[in-house]
Every structure is written in C-alpha cells, then in structure tokens.
Design a protein around this motif. Structure first.
Motif, short mmCIF file in Angstrom:
data_model
loop_
_atom_site.label_atom_id
_atom_site.label_comp_id
_atom_site.label_asym_id
_atom_site.label_seq_id
_atom_site.Cartn_x
_atom_site.Cartn_y
_atom_site.Cartn_z
N SER A 173 5.87 -20.54 -44.96
CA SER A 173 4.44 -19.71 -44.68
C SER A 173 3.71 -19.73 -43.31
CB SER A 173 3.70 -19.76 -45.91
OG SER A 173 3.05 -21.02 -45.60
N SER A 194 7.59 -10.39 -52.30
CA SER A 194 6.16 -9.60 -52.58
C SER A 194 6.37 -9.98 -54.00
CB SER A 194 7.07 -7.81 -53.66
OG SER A 194 7.33 -8.53 -55.02
N SER A 195 4.45 -10.19 -54.29
CA SER A 195 4.18 -10.67 -54.94
C SER A 195 4.99 -10.78 -56.14
CB SER A 195 2.75 -10.40 -55.44
OG SER A 195 2.60 -9.52 -55.94
N VAL A 217 7.13 -14.47 -57.35
CA VAL A 217 6.90 -16.11 -57.61
C VAL A 217 7.81 -16.69 -57.64
CG1 VAL A 217 5.26 -15.65 -58.53
CG2 VAL A 217 4.27 -17.05 -57.05
N ASP A 255 9.60 -20.59 -56.47
CA ASP A 255 8.55 -21.33 -56.47
C ASP A 255 10.27 -22.48 -57.14
OD1 ASP A 255 5.87 -23.63 -57.44
OD2 ASP A 255 7.59 -23.00 -59.47
N CYS A 299 14.13 -9.12 -51.72
CA CYS A 299 13.04 -8.89 -51.53
C CYS A 299 12.79 -7.59 -50.74
CB CYS A 299 13.78 -9.90 -49.97
SG CYS A 299 13.07 -11.12 -50.74
N LEU A 329 3.52 -11.88 -50.99
CA LEU A 329 3.07 -12.86 -51.48
C LEU A 329 2.90 -14.18 -50.59
CD1 LEU A 329 3.63 -15.17 -54.71
CD2 LEU A 329 6.04 -15.89 -53.14
N PHE A 370 0.44 -20.08 -54.26
CA PHE A 370 1.01 -18.86 -54.64
C PHE A 370 -0.72 -17.65 -54.66
CE2 PHE A 370 4.90 -21.35 -55.34
CZ PHE A 370 5.05 -20.53 -54.59
N GLY A 420 -1.24 -13.26 -54.66
CA GLY A 420 -0.88 -11.69 -54.32
C GLY A 420 -2.46 -10.83 -55.07
N LEU A 468 -1.57 -16.98 -58.37
CA LEU A 468 -0.28 -16.18 -60.04
C LEU A 468 0.32 -16.88 -60.74
CD1 LEU A 468 1.58 -13.48 -57.17
CD2 LEU A 468 0.06 -13.32 -58.91
N SER A 490 2.32 -23.76 -58.84
CA SER A 490 2.80 -23.94 -57.61
C SER A 490 3.27 -25.86 -57.46
CB SER A 490 2.13 -24.12 -56.30
OG SER A 490 3.31 -24.72 -55.45
#
Length: 212
Positions: free
Chosen positions: A34, A69-70, A73, A77, A125, A178, A185, A187, A192, A195
């Motif tokens: 990230s 995208s969120s 997740v 993870d 994605c 995300l 995490f 969104g 969300l 983690s």
C-alpha cells in the motif's frame, strides 16, 4: 489540543495494490502492498528490500499494479502474511509470514495475460496497470531498508462500468478502492475485515478491540 505521541507508523491511508511480477524461474508472484502514489502516467512504489517483489522488479524491470475493490478484501487478506521467498527472512518469520509459491491460488484469484508485459494481471481486479520500471532508488534512514521504484504506466485496463460514458475518466462514485489504514482494511469509510497484517505487526488497536 495536539499531542506528540512519537508515531511509529505513518500509514494514514492509501490504496491497496496487488503487484504481480515474474520470479527468476518464470513463475508469477503476487504481493499486496500500500505504499504507492500516482502522478500523471507514473507511479512511485515503496518496497522493502527483503521482498521477493523487489528482487523481481530490479531484475525484470516490469510489473502489473492490480487495484482491488473493497469487495476483494478477503482475497487480499489471505496472502497478507505470505512471501514469495523460499528463505523467509527472520523478521518476517517472527511476524507470522510463510513461504507461498502460488499466491494466485492461495488468494483464489485468476491469472489474466497482459498485453505489453510478461507479468500476468489479476482478472478480478477492476483496475489493472501494466508498468515498466523507470528507475529505482535506495530509501530509508539512517540505512536504506527499502527501494523506491518509479514506474511508467504503459496500459491501463478498467472495468467498463467504472468509466464515465463518453470520457476517459473513472467514475469516482463507482470506484470503491480497498484502503489500508494503519494495517487495517477499509472501504467506503468502514473497517471491512479482520487483518492478518495487523496481527503480524502487533498493532495496538488489535489489543484494544480484544479488551473491549
């Protein structure tokens, strides 16, 4: 009133990127990260020097930046505490990292052939950016512990429903990336999913939530 807590972590919130690259034997590696930001058609990436992805980018000079995208997740993870290095670095082993030679399968994600680079895209994605490495720079103080990569985006693939009709622009209302914020995490402004990374890094908010 402001305080001076001596912050040890400065991850205030950036999009998660799944970087796909090629290992020396030609197999694909997939790494969540990230530390990335974009300007015009270029992107800067920050990667630890012990990462397999760092070695791959230095050697191959290309990659794909896949933006989940969120809703993705759980897939992200699943590979948060994995590494493509068979010789897991000691500091990562202590955090719970394990060697995973096939991260696409581990994350239940699908390889998709790229147009201009050899590294595969992540089919699930919504945004996929084929890139070449322009330059690399040692990063960190007092000793460099990471590498900052400047990459050029050669081709952007975007889900059609996210493009504003008749334009070359992504609809910001439709795009829900995300986000990684202090190893958690997010969104749409909401936390969300638990983690693994936050556990591995022993983030204090994990202990706080357990105590409540």
């Amino acid at each position: 009133m402001h305080v001076v807590p001596g912050l040890k972590v400065l991850y205030f919130g950036t999009p998660v990127v799944l970087i796909s690259s090629l290992n020396e034997d030609g197999t694909a590696n997939l790494a969540p990260m990230s530390s990335a930001w974009w300007l015009n058609q270029s992107c800067m990436l920050g990667l630890g020097n012990s990462a397999q992805t760092t070695a791959n980018l230095l050697r191959e000079g290309e990659c794909v930046l896949n933006l989940p995208s969120s809703a993705m997740v759980e897939a992200v993870d699943r590979i948060a505490l994995t590494t493509g290095r068979p010789d897991v670095p000691d500091h990562k082993a202590k955090q719970g990292y394990r060697y995973e030679p096939d991260k696409f399968s581990a994350a239940s994600l699908t390889r998709q052939a790229s147009d201009l680079v050899l590294a595969p895209r992540v089919a699930e994605c919504p945004v996929q950016l084929e890139c070449r490495v322009v330059s690399s720079h040692p990063f960190g103080s007092p000793e460099a512990f990471a590498t900052a990569f400047q990459v050029e985006v050669l081709r952007a693939h975007v889900e059609e429903e996210l493009v504003i009709p008749g334009t070359h622009y992504v609809d910001p209302l439709g795009w829900d990336p995300l986000i990684m914020k202090f190893c958690e995490f997010f969104g749409g402004g909401h936390n969300l999913h638990p983690s693994r990374l936050a556990d591995g890094w022993d983030m204090p908010h994990q202990h706080r939530s357990t105590a409540i």
